[in-house]
Structures are given as structure tokens and as C-alpha cells.
Scaffold this active site. Structure first.
Site, mmCIF file in Angstrom:
data_model
loop_
_atom_site.group_PDB
_atom_site.id
_atom_site.type_symbol
_atom_site.label_atom_id
_atom_site.label_comp_id
_atom_site.label_asym_id
_atom_site.label_seq_id
_atom_site.Cartn_x
_atom_site.Cartn_y
_atom_site.Cartn_z
ATOM 1 N N SER A 41 48.808 56.361 40.864
ATOM 2 C CA SER A 41 48.246 55.160 41.500
ATOM 3 C C SER A 41 47.008 55.487 42.317
ATOM 4 O O SER A 41 46.456 54.624 42.991
ATOM 5 C CB SER A 41 49.306 54.505 42.396
ATOM 6 O OG SER A 41 49.823 55.450 43.328
ATOM 7 N N ASN A 62 58.435 56.437 50.652
ATOM 8 C CA ASN A 62 58.800 55.012 50.641
ATOM 9 C C ASN A 62 58.425 54.313 51.938
ATOM 10 O O ASN A 62 57.888 53.206 51.929
ATOM 11 C CB ASN A 62 60.292 54.857 50.364
ATOM 12 C CG ASN A 62 60.659 55.392 48.998
ATOM 13 O OD1 ASN A 62 59.765 55.667 48.178
ATOM 14 N ND2 ASN A 62 61.942 55.558 48.736
ATOM 15 N N THR A 96 36.681 7.397 47.737
ATOM 16 C CA THR A 96 38.067 7.569 47.304
ATOM 17 C C THR A 96 38.008 7.335 45.794
ATOM 18 O O THR A 96 37.198 6.518 45.337
ATOM 19 C CB THR A 96 39.038 6.549 47.949
ATOM 20 O OG1 THR A 96 38.650 5.239 47.535
ATOM 21 C CG2 THR A 96 39.021 6.622 49.470
ATOM 22 N N HIS A 97 38.801 8.054 45.043
ATOM 23 C CA HIS A 97 38.738 7.993 43.568
ATOM 24 C C HIS A 97 37.330 8.339 43.066
ATOM 25 O O HIS A 97 36.935 7.889 41.999
ATOM 26 C CB HIS A 97 39.130 6.614 43.028
ATOM 27 C CG HIS A 97 40.370 6.049 43.645
ATOM 28 N ND1 HIS A 97 41.625 6.245 43.119
ATOM 29 C CD2 HIS A 97 40.545 5.307 44.772
ATOM 30 C CE1 HIS A 97 42.524 5.637 43.884
ATOM 31 N NE2 HIS A 97 41.889 5.063 44.904
ATOM 32 N N SER A 99 18.264 29.213 34.228
ATOM 33 C CA SER A 99 18.853 29.343 32.895
ATOM 34 C C SER A 99 17.929 30.219 32.066
ATOM 35 O O SER A 99 16.716 30.242 32.272
ATOM 36 C CB SER A 99 18.975 27.957 32.276
ATOM 37 O OG SER A 99 18.903 28.042 30.866
ATOM 38 N N LYS A 138 16.295 24.366 35.034
ATOM 39 C CA LYS A 138 17.613 24.513 35.673
ATOM 40 C C LYS A 138 17.596 25.256 37.012
ATOM 41 O O LYS A 138 16.818 26.178 37.216
ATOM 42 C CB LYS A 138 18.587 25.245 34.731
ATOM 43 C CG LYS A 138 18.986 24.475 33.502
ATOM 44 C CD LYS A 138 19.677 23.145 33.799
ATOM 45 C CE LYS A 138 21.107 23.330 34.221
ATOM 46 N NZ LYS A 138 21.947 23.847 33.139
ATOM 47 N N ASN A 156 20.906 26.373 39.006
ATOM 48 C CA ASN A 156 22.366 26.272 38.900
ATOM 49 C C ASN A 156 23.094 26.780 40.147
ATOM 50 O O ASN A 156 22.714 27.796 40.716
ATOM 51 C CB ASN A 156 22.850 27.072 37.688
ATOM 52 C CG ASN A 156 22.328 26.510 36.375
ATOM 53 O OD1 ASN A 156 22.137 25.291 36.264
ATOM 54 N ND2 ASN A 156 22.083 27.356 35.409
ATOM 55 N N GLU A 170 30.243 27.822 41.872
ATOM 56 C CA GLU A 170 31.049 27.787 40.645
ATOM 57 C C GLU A 170 31.950 29.018 40.565
ATOM 58 O O GLU A 170 33.114 28.933 40.170
ATOM 59 C CB GLU A 170 30.140 27.731 39.413
ATOM 60 C CG GLU A 170 29.437 26.398 39.246
ATOM 61 C CD GLU A 170 28.418 26.473 38.118
ATOM 62 O OE1 GLU A 170 28.769 26.133 36.989
ATOM 63 O OE2 GLU A 170 27.280 26.886 38.385
ATOM 64 N N TYR A 215 63.626 50.924 47.405
ATOM 65 C CA TYR A 215 62.368 51.124 46.700
ATOM 66 C C TYR A 215 62.569 51.238 45.199
ATOM 67 O O TYR A 215 63.517 51.859 44.720
ATOM 68 C CB TYR A 215 61.652 52.392 47.220
ATOM 69 C CG TYR A 215 60.334 52.643 46.508
ATOM 70 C CD1 TYR A 215 59.177 52.000 46.924
ATOM 71 C CD2 TYR A 215 60.260 53.472 45.389
ATOM 72 C CE1 TYR A 215 57.972 52.201 46.263
ATOM 73 C CE2 TYR A 215 59.060 53.674 44.719
ATOM 74 C CZ TYR A 215 57.915 53.026 45.162
ATOM 75 O OH TYR A 215 56.729 53.217 44.502
ATOM 76 N N GLN A 237 54.867 49.720 43.154
ATOM 77 C CA GLN A 237 53.514 50.288 43.137
ATOM 78 C C GLN A 237 52.509 49.249 42.623
ATOM 79 O O GLN A 237 51.323 49.344 42.880
ATOM 80 C CB GLN A 237 53.508 51.543 42.255
ATOM 81 C CG GLN A 237 52.185 52.237 42.149
ATOM 82 C CD GLN A 237 52.330 53.648 41.596
ATOM 83 O OE1 GLN A 237 52.784 54.551 42.274
ATOM 84 N NE2 GLN A 237 51.973 53.833 40.343
ATOM 85 N N LYS A 272 49.822 46.785 44.968
ATOM 86 C CA LYS A 272 48.506 47.054 45.556
ATOM 87 C C LYS A 272 47.349 46.393 44.840
ATOM 88 O O LYS A 272 46.493 45.761 45.469
ATOM 89 C CB LYS A 272 48.276 48.552 45.676
ATOM 90 C CG LYS A 272 49.062 49.120 46.824
ATOM 91 C CD LYS A 272 49.174 50.615 46.750
ATOM 92 C CE LYS A 272 50.514 51.066 47.240
ATOM 93 N NZ LYS A 272 51.650 50.715 46.348
HETATM 94 N N1 ARG Z 1 52.571 55.450 44.844
HETATM 95 C C1 ARG Z 1 53.815 54.912 45.267
HETATM 96 C C2 ARG Z 1 53.673 53.400 45.513
HETATM 97 O O1 ARG Z 1 52.580 52.959 45.592
HETATM 98 C C3 ARG Z 1 54.234 55.568 46.512
HETATM 99 C C4 ARG Z 1 55.699 55.534 46.782
HETATM 100 C C5 ARG Z 1 56.394 56.437 45.856
HETATM 101 N N2 ARG Z 1 57.732 56.673 46.238
HETATM 102 C C6 ARG Z 1 58.553 57.227 45.355
HETATM 103 N N3 ARG Z 1 59.720 57.457 45.764
HETATM 104 N N4 ARG Z 1 58.179 57.451 44.132
HETATM 105 O O2 ARG Z 1 54.628 52.692 45.566
#
Ligand code: ARG
Length: 460
Positions: free
Chosen positions: A23, A110, A155-156, A277, A283, A285, A290, A317, A322, A325
Site C-alpha cells: 500500500s 493495526n 421556482t421550477h 473551444s 466559445k 466555457n 462543470e 482488523y 487497507q 485510504k
Molecule cells: N497497510 C495496512 C493498512 O493500510 C497496515 C495495517 C496492516 N496490518 C496488518 N496486520 N497487516 O491497513
């Protein structure tokens, strides 16, 4: 290379498994929080006599050096590392030897990852709040400038009653204030320390979780270790608040897009925030707004992704977590990008009061006020309503508006009409009569602005 956790297995994982498992390509963003957390942890361990003061000092210095080298780019992130936590610890041990191997006492990845994410999102929540303040200030400045600028209220999407542009903008200010409050509220609940929950069950070491929490600026510690490592509701809450914020930004964007079209032309966007454009030379824009409208869907998707990831997970956990994130980072970064562009779009947007006024006049949105005029002169409302309607029909036939009919034309319908009728149907008068609290009158808009300024002052 064998893993740091080699022991139970050889730790010789397949390359494909490593890539899939890693990760660091996204959790590297939390390096500062990871180091901050580890320094606090080392000092707590020393204070409790779990490691020596000398080791804690070595660890803190080593980590400070790593932070400096990561900040400056001197130390590149090792893409083959499993995650940011392993990377930092490995690098520390490389630099200071055995003391580095003592850091991971009385903690687990964890609680470490839960800690890092809370610290990281806490900072992001603060950034979001300051950026929202900036947008609110830009809207307030425009609202002040246009507290008496008449426009049609809809309105509308049909012209309904006259309002001021300032009143319209203040509606968004009120929404953004609540958005800000929601983010702050999420931050407040997020600000409890999970560190010390360890893998899932707490620890046999005599740790001082409160000390560690205070060092890291938390308001308290999480009181159930399973909860501390298992839940990501704090990320969900922030994403929910951000999703609602995006919904508001998207509605404002939609209006800016409409207003800047030739059909409305209520506003002119600054060249700096528009695009041309590649084929149509005429144009201009409104791409910024948007894109904000477009990115809103993506942020909703981030929220749904994490909700779905979490819904079936048993405590505590699981590696599924993971996946939290990328969703939450994307939501936060998208919202920040949108705020950073929305603020100057609004600040540099030029209102076109003549166009707004023209649209307001063409909508016969003062017809109710005309009928009320006759009622005040003694005519029963039904009769007055009918005459007003007939006058509107005549205007439509003759391509006129109520303001441009002559007094003699008015008198064809009723002798009660006098010169003072023009004052009564003047659109600013119509607006000014709406003095109820929260209404569109200039005084009410001024009161709204004043109230918001007080709120912002209290915020700082
Ligand atoms: N990279 C892991 C996460 O983002 C870290 C925690 C990992 N813990 C484990 N027991 N494998 O969740």
C-alpha cells in the site's frame, strides 16, 4: 528479501503477491503522521521504563532524520516496501540498529495505521475548514456588493418573485456554514486516540495511553481496543460531510453555468477561469464549474466504496481495510481542489445587474404587488387579481412590461390607478417590502451578512 515478519513463514513472498499487497504507493502520504506517532510512542515507552531513555532518544533522532530526508526528497520511498509503517521502521533500523527494533513494542500496525489515518484526516479536516472560510468570504463580498441588485427568483426554473443577487448568494453561504460545522464535528469525534489498542486486545505492557494521546493532541483515548482498530467511521463521517459539501458546490456550479450562458447572461466569468473551444471561436466555457459538478459524483463514489468495504467485516482488523485510504484521500483531495478553484471563480465573477433586472422585469414578477396596490385602494382582491392578469396579458400582446404602460392605459382598467402605482410595482420596492426575518429585503440581507461575519469571527 525476507519480510520483517518472517518467522512463522519464510517471508519469501511471490513478487505478484507483494505488489498486490503493498500500500506504500498511496499510504506514503501519511509518512509525517507515522513518524510523529512513533516518536510519541518511543517517549511513552521510555517514560514507562519499557525501553531505555537513551534508546528513545536514538529513535526520536533517527526518525527526525528520516522525516527531514523524506521532506527534502533525499530519501525516496521504497516501492517494494509493504507499507509506509514498514518502510519507516526498516529505514530506522538501518540507521540506528538495535534501538530501532525496540520501537514496535506494545503496538501493532493495526493501531498504528488507525492512528496515522486519524492524524492525517484531522489535518485535512482543518485544511478543508480554512478553505471553506475562504469561499464563504468570497461569497460574502459579492453578496455585500449586490445586496440591492435585483434578479428574478425562480421556482421550477420559472421566474417567480423578485429577489436580490445578494440574497441568492447568501443562501449558499448558509449552506457552506453548515458544511463547515459538519466537518468540524467529524473532526471532533475523530480526535480520539486508538494507539495502544495494539493488535486487537490491548497489551500486557504497562503503557500510558493517555500520555501518548496528549502528546499527539488528541482529546482522549478510545476505550475499547477492538473498536479502536476496527472502525473507520471517522473516515466515513468526513466523507459524508464532504459529499454534502460537494452537493452544495455542484448546485452553485450549476447556477454559475446557467448564469454565464447567453440565455441568462447574469454573470460574466473571468477569462482566467474559462476555456475556449478548439473549433468554435466564439466559445467561453465554464469548465471549472462543470468539473466541480462532475467531480461530485466521484466523491459520492468514494463514500459508497468505503461503506461497502466495511459493511461485512468481522471485528477486528481485516486487510480489506487497507482499501479505506484511496477512497478517503481521493474524496478529501477532490474537495480541496474544488474549493481552491471555486473561491477565485466566485471572487472574479462579474455580475451583470442590467441583465438580471431585465429578466426580472420581463417575468411580470410584480403582478401580485400590482393587485395588492388596487386592494389597498379599496378594490376586492378577486377583482384586482383579474385586472392585474388582464394587464399582464395586454403587455404580452403589445411587447410591453407593467412598468412601461402609461397611466392613461392603466386608467382604461380602473380609475383607482394613480401615478403612485409605479412606485409600488418598482422591483426594488417589491424586494424592500419583504422584510420578514430571512427575507430578501436589503435590510434582511445586511442582517444575514452581519450574522455570518459574527460566526466567522467566533470561528477564529
Ligand atoms: N497497510 C495496512 C493498512 O493500510 C497496515 C495495517 C496492516 N496490518 C496488518 N496486520 N497487516 O491497513
Amino acid at each position: 528479501m525476507a519480510k520483517m515478519w518472517a518467522g512463522r513463514t519464510s517471508g519469501m513472498t511471490d513478487r505478484v503477491a507483494d505488489d498486490f499487497n503493498s500500500s506504500i504507493s498511496f499510504d506514503y502520504k501519511m509518512y509525517r503522521q507515522d513518524i510523529q506517532g512513533s516518536i510519541a510512542h518511543a517517549f511513552m515507552l521510555a517514560k514507562q521504563g519499557i525501553i531505555s531513555a537513551a534508546d528513545a532518544e536514538l529513535i526520536a533522532q533517527g526518525l527526525a532524520g528520516i522525516l527531514e530526508d523524506l521532506d527534502s526528497g533525499k530519501l525516496p520511498f521504497d516501492e517494494t516496501a509493504e507499507d509506509i509503517h514498514m518502510f519507516v521502521e526498516q529505514e530506522l533500523t538501518k540507521r540506528i540498529g538495535d534501538a530501532g527494533k525496540r520501537l514496535h513494542t506494545a503496538r501493532s500496525r493495526n493501531d498504528q495505521v488507525a492512528l496515522d489515518l486519524r492524524l492525517y484526516l484531522r489535518g485535512e479536516a482543518d485544511d478543508l475548514v480554512s478553505m471553506m472560510v475562504e469561499l464563504i468570504k468570497a461569497l460574502l463580498a459579492k453578496a455585500k456588493e449586490h445586496k440591492a441588485t435585483i434578479m428574478p427568483g425562480y421556482t421550477h426554473l420559472q421566474r417567480a418573485q423578485p429577489i436580490t443577487f445578494g440574497h441568492h448568494l447568501m443562501a449558499y453561504v448558509m449552506m457552506l456554514l453548515r458544511d463547515m460545522d459538519r466537518v468540524k464535528d467529524a473532526r471532533r469525534r475523530m480526535n480520539q486516540s486508538p494507539i495502544g489498542c495494539c493488535a486487537l486486545a490491548g497489551t500486557t505492557y504497562d503503557t500510558d495511553r493517555d500520555f501518548e494521546a496528549r502528546e499527539l493532541g488528541f482529546d482522549g483515548v478510545m476505550l475499547n481496543s477492538l473498536d479502536g482498530v476496527s472502525d473507520r467511521d471517522f473516515a466515513l463521517e468526513l466523507m459524508s460531510a464532504i459529499s454534502i459539501l460537494m452537493m452544495h458546490l455542484s448546485r452553485l456550479s450549476e447556477e454559475v453555468i446557467l448564469w454565464s450562458s447567453w440565455e441568462f447572461k447574469f454573470v460574466e466569468l473571468d477569462d482566467a477561469y474559462t476555456t475556449g473551444s478548439s473549433i468554435m471561436p466564439q466559445k467561453k466555457n465554464p469548465d471549472m464549474t462543470e468539473l466541480i459538478r462532475g467531480k461530485t459524483g466521484r466523491v459520492y463514489g468514494d463514500l459508497m466504496a468505503l461503506l461497502t468495504t466495511l459493511k461485512g467485516l468481522p471485528l477486528a482488523y481485516n486487510k480489506d481495510m487497507q482499501e479505506d485510504k484511496e477512497s478517503v484521500f481521493d474524496a478529501v483531495e477532490t474537495a480541496k481542489a474544488c474549493l481552491s478553484v471555486m473561491t477565485p471563480v466566485i471572487a472574479t465573477m462579474r455580475a451583470l445587474p442590467e441583465r438580471m433586472k431585465k429578466a426580472a422585469q420581463e417575468g411580470f414578477i410584480n403582478a401580485t404587488d400590482l393587485a395588492d396596490y388596487l386592494v389597498r385602494k379599496g378594490m376586492p382582491f378577486r377583482e384586482a387579481y383579474k385586472i392585474s392578469g388582464e394587464l399582464v396579458a395586454r403587455c404580452i400582446r403589445e411587447g410591453k412590461v407593467l412598468e412601461t404602460l402609461t397611466l392613461s392605459e392603466y386608467k382604461e382598467y380602473s380609475d383607482l390607478f394613480e401615478e403612485d402605482l409605479y412606485g409600488e410595482i418598482d422591483l426594488l420596492t417589491c424586494v424592500e417590502k419583504r422584510t420578514s426575518k430571512g427575507g430578501t429585503s436589503v435590510k434582511s440581507v445586511e442582517a444575514q451578512i452581519e450574522w455570518v461575519e459574527e460566526q466567522l469571527a467566533m470561528n477564529n
